[in-house]
Design a protein around this motif. Structure first.
Motif, mmCIF file in Angstrom:
data_model
loop_
_atom_site.group_PDB
_atom_site.id
_atom_site.type_symbol
_atom_site.label_atom_id
_atom_site.label_comp_id
_atom_site.label_asym_id
_atom_site.label_seq_id
_atom_site.Cartn_x
_atom_site.Cartn_y
_atom_site.Cartn_z
ATOM 1 N N VAL A 1 0.845 -1.190 0.000
ATOM 2 C CA VAL A 1 0.000 0.000 0.000
ATOM 3 C C VAL A 1 0.886 1.247 0.000
ATOM 4 O O VAL A 1 1.886 1.308 0.727
ATOM 5 C CB VAL A 1 -0.927 0.007 1.234
ATOM 6 N N ARG A 2 0.530 2.246 -0.815
ATOM 7 C CA ARG A 2 1.217 3.531 -0.754
ATOM 8 C C ARG A 2 0.662 4.274 0.449
ATOM 9 O O ARG A 2 -0.556 4.484 0.559
ATOM 10 C CB ARG A 2 0.986 4.334 -2.032
ATOM 11 N N VAL A 3 1.534 4.689 1.346
ATOM 12 C CA VAL A 3 1.117 5.316 2.601
ATOM 13 C C VAL A 3 1.696 6.724 2.673
ATOM 14 O O VAL A 3 2.888 6.941 2.419
ATOM 15 C CB VAL A 3 1.579 4.511 3.828
ATOM 16 N N THR A 4 0.858 7.687 3.035
ATOM 17 C CA THR A 4 1.299 9.066 3.145
ATOM 18 C C THR A 4 0.563 9.778 4.267
ATOM 19 O O THR A 4 -0.317 9.205 4.910
ATOM 20 C CB THR A 4 1.077 9.816 1.817
ATOM 21 N N VAL A 5 0.927 11.041 4.471
ATOM 22 C CA VAL A 5 0.188 11.896 5.393
ATOM 23 C C VAL A 5 -0.538 12.962 4.594
ATOM 24 O O VAL A 5 -0.056 13.415 3.542
ATOM 25 C CB VAL A 5 1.105 12.551 6.449
ATOM 26 N N CYS A 6 -1.686 13.360 5.091
ATOM 27 C CA CYS A 6 -2.484 14.437 4.514
ATOM 28 C C CYS A 6 -2.798 15.367 5.685
ATOM 29 O O CYS A 6 -3.656 15.062 6.516
ATOM 30 C CB CYS A 6 -3.752 13.867 3.882
ATOM 31 N N THR A 7 -2.086 16.478 5.775
ATOM 32 C CA THR A 7 -2.036 17.248 7.007
ATOM 33 C C THR A 7 -2.083 18.748 6.750
ATOM 34 O O THR A 7 -1.758 19.224 5.664
ATOM 35 C CB THR A 7 -0.731 16.904 7.776
ATOM 36 N N GLY A 8 -2.470 19.478 7.779
ATOM 37 C CA GLY A 8 -2.384 20.929 7.721
ATOM 38 C C GLY A 8 -0.987 21.437 8.012
ATOM 39 O O GLY A 8 -0.697 22.621 7.811
ATOM 40 N N ARG A 9 -0.115 20.570 8.469
ATOM 41 C CA ARG A 9 1.248 20.986 8.815
ATOM 42 C C ARG A 9 2.061 21.348 7.573
ATOM 43 O O ARG A 9 1.816 20.843 6.482
ATOM 44 C CB ARG A 9 1.973 19.863 9.559
ATOM 45 N N SER A 10 3.063 22.188 7.793
ATOM 46 C CA SER A 10 4.015 22.518 6.746
ATOM 47 C C SER A 10 5.108 21.460 6.710
ATOM 48 O O SER A 10 5.161 20.563 7.563
ATOM 49 C CB SER A 10 4.615 23.899 6.984
ATOM 50 N N LEU A 11 5.998 21.570 5.733
ATOM 51 C CA LEU A 11 7.009 20.543 5.517
ATOM 52 C C LEU A 11 7.915 20.304 6.729
ATOM 53 O O LEU A 11 8.058 19.152 7.160
ATOM 54 C CB LEU A 11 7.849 20.884 4.287
ATOM 55 N N PRO A 12 8.544 21.315 7.315
ATOM 56 C CA PRO A 12 9.448 21.027 8.445
ATOM 57 C C PRO A 12 8.733 20.355 9.610
ATOM 58 O O PRO A 12 9.251 19.411 10.218
ATOM 59 C CB PRO A 12 9.978 22.413 8.836
ATOM 60 N N SER A 13 7.534 20.825 9.918
ATOM 61 C CA SER A 13 6.776 20.277 11.041
ATOM 62 C C SER A 13 6.315 18.849 10.758
ATOM 63 O O SER A 13 6.375 17.968 11.629
ATOM 64 C CB SER A 13 5.573 21.178 11.322
ATOM 65 N N ALA A 14 5.856 18.603 9.531
ATOM 66 C CA ALA A 14 5.384 17.259 9.177
ATOM 67 C C ALA A 14 6.529 16.258 9.179
ATOM 68 O O ALA A 14 6.388 15.136 9.679
ATOM 69 C CB ALA A 14 4.707 17.282 7.811
ATOM 70 N N GLU A 15 7.664 16.646 8.621
ATOM 71 C CA GLU A 15 8.799 15.714 8.570
ATOM 72 C C GLU A 15 9.253 15.319 9.970
ATOM 73 O O GLU A 15 9.611 14.161 10.205
ATOM 74 C CB GLU A 15 9.951 16.328 7.779
ATOM 75 N N GLU A 16 9.241 16.248 10.882
ATOM 76 C CA GLU A 16 9.621 15.929 12.258
ATOM 77 C C GLU A 16 8.632 14.950 12.883
ATOM 78 O O GLU A 16 9.010 14.012 13.575
ATOM 79 C CB GLU A 16 9.676 17.216 13.086
ATOM 80 N N ALA A 17 7.347 15.135 12.589
ATOM 81 C CA ALA A 17 6.310 14.297 13.201
ATOM 82 C C ALA A 17 6.326 12.864 12.689
ATOM 83 O O ALA A 17 6.008 11.931 13.432
ATOM 84 C CB ALA A 17 4.936 14.915 12.961
ATOM 85 N N ASN B 1 5.802 5.984 1.919
ATOM 86 C CA ASN B 1 6.328 5.654 0.588
ATOM 87 C C ASN B 1 5.566 6.344 -0.540
ATOM 88 O O ASN B 1 5.551 5.873 -1.672
ATOM 89 C CB ASN B 1 6.313 4.137 0.380
ATOM 90 N N ALA B 2 4.912 7.454 -0.212
ATOM 91 C CA ALA B 2 4.216 8.244 -1.226
ATOM 92 C C ALA B 2 4.418 9.717 -0.887
ATOM 93 O O ALA B 2 4.687 10.068 0.261
ATOM 94 C CB ALA B 2 2.728 7.897 -1.252
ATOM 95 N N PRO B 3 4.302 10.598 -1.868
ATOM 96 C CA PRO B 3 4.438 12.030 -1.590
ATOM 97 C C PRO B 3 3.448 12.487 -0.515
ATOM 98 O O PRO B 3 2.342 11.958 -0.394
ATOM 99 C CB PRO B 3 4.139 12.688 -2.945
ATOM 100 N N TYR B 4 3.868 13.494 0.258
ATOM 101 C CA TYR B 4 3.041 14.027 1.329
ATOM 102 C C TYR B 4 2.063 15.064 0.778
ATOM 103 O O TYR B 4 2.401 15.839 -0.119
ATOM 104 C CB TYR B 4 3.878 14.741 2.386
ATOM 105 N N VAL B 5 0.862 15.114 1.356
ATOM 106 C CA VAL B 5 -0.076 16.204 1.104
ATOM 107 C C VAL B 5 0.010 17.135 2.316
ATOM 108 O O VAL B 5 -0.347 16.752 3.422
ATOM 109 C CB VAL B 5 -1.512 15.689 0.910
ATOM 110 N N LEU B 6 0.499 18.355 2.092
ATOM 111 C CA LEU B 6 0.822 19.273 3.178
ATOM 112 C C LEU B 6 0.007 20.557 3.087
ATOM 113 O O LEU B 6 -0.646 20.835 2.086
ATOM 114 C CB LEU B 6 2.313 19.621 3.134
ATOM 115 N N ASN B 7 0.052 21.345 4.166
ATOM 116 C CA ASN B 7 -0.580 22.665 4.192
ATOM 117 C C ASN B 7 -2.032 22.613 3.742
ATOM 118 O O ASN B 7 -2.481 23.404 2.930
ATOM 119 C CB ASN B 7 0.207 23.655 3.326
#
Length: 275
Positions: free
Chosen positions: A36-52, A59-65
């Motif tokens: 399964v391709r797994v990602t996050v879909c979040t209101g966070r920005s890139l630095p904050s999401a990467e830390e979390a 293994n899939a691109p993040y959906v951010l902001n």
């Protein structure tokens, strides 16, 4: 068979202590191991999401902001992004100041390394805590409008629920050419976070774009979230799963309601639907 799993971060992957359980990490690892391709879909920005999510095998691109950017973490590049035009950001600052709210300006995508404010309510503990947690990124300035000579990621405000609820219709009416997202603060349920973004931007739109990018049909997408900004994401996904700790609006719109974040809701949903 679900081929894409999109997970919210705050209140879904992370609990109220900003911690992620071992069971959650193991479940995400299991899903990725099943192809399964797994990602996050979040209101966070890139630095904050990467830390979390640093411990997760995504293994899939993040959906951010809130859907304003799709970011390929492996390739270190944005596959899609939309900033808020500076003149609309200026309108948002004017509207918020007019009702006694204190706007926060976030720098432009893709990095959104810093954010700026010029005043705050000393009784607004949600903002004080947020600024303390992001001390390396937050800057107090004389006037946030000085940073609106370029397009930016977004404008946000954190205010008490009762102040927001009585002004929501006014804010929407005054900013018709933008997207305005209202959500319950993940750090203090007594507050709302208001985010002003480009028109049409949402987690749902971001997830739809990501699925198209990966060649995956929406019927093959499973999304899990807990807050008001997750509504469109749950609507778009073939299977929209609400966390048990979500507000009534989320629980009512979801295809399935899993356990709360404190009771391993993500792990239980993956166990049930990812085979």
């Amino acid at each position: 068979m679900y081929r894409l799993l999109a997970l919210d971060i705050d209140g879904t992957l992370l609990d109220g202590r900003r911690e992620m359980s071992d069971a959650t990490v193991d479940a995400v690892r299991y899903a990725a191991g099943r192809g399964v391709r797994v990602t996050v879909c979040t209101g966070r920005s890139l630095p904050s999401a990467e830390e979390a999510v640093r411990h997760l095998p995504l293994n899939a691109p993040y959906v951010l902001n809130n859907g304003a950017m799709i970011y390929d973490a492996q390739g270190r590049r944005a596959r899609y992004l939309r900033n808020l035009p500076s003149h609309l950001a200026m309108d948002a600052v004017r509207v918020f100041r007019g009702i006694g709210f204190h706007p926060i300006v976030y720098g432009p995508l893709p990095e959104v390394q810093y954010f700026y404010y010029d005043s705050f309510d000393p009784d607004n503990q949600a903002f004080i805590d947020y600024a303390a947690q992001n001390a390396d990124r937050v800057h107090r300035v004389d006037d946030v409008c000085a940073f609106l000579r370029q397009d930016i990621a977004c404008i946000t405000v954190a205010e008490r629920n009762e102040r927001v609820e009585s002004r929501e219709s006014h804010i929407r009416a005054q900013l018709p050419d933008t997207g305005v997202v209202f959500e319950i603060s993940p750090w203090d349920p007594g507050y709302h976070v208001i985010t002003v973004m480009p028109a049409g931007v949402s987690k749902g739109d971001g997830l739809r774009r990501l699925a198209r990018l990966l060649g995956i049909g929406l019927s093959e997408v499973m999304a899990v979230g807990d807050n008001l900004n997750d509504l469109e994401m749950l609507d778009v996904a073939g299977l929209g799963v609400a966390m048990g700790n979500g507000p009534p609006e989320i629980l009512a719109r979801a295809d399935h309601v899993t356990a709360s974040v404190d009771d391993e809701g993500v792990a239980r949903a993956i166990e049930r639907f990812i085979k």
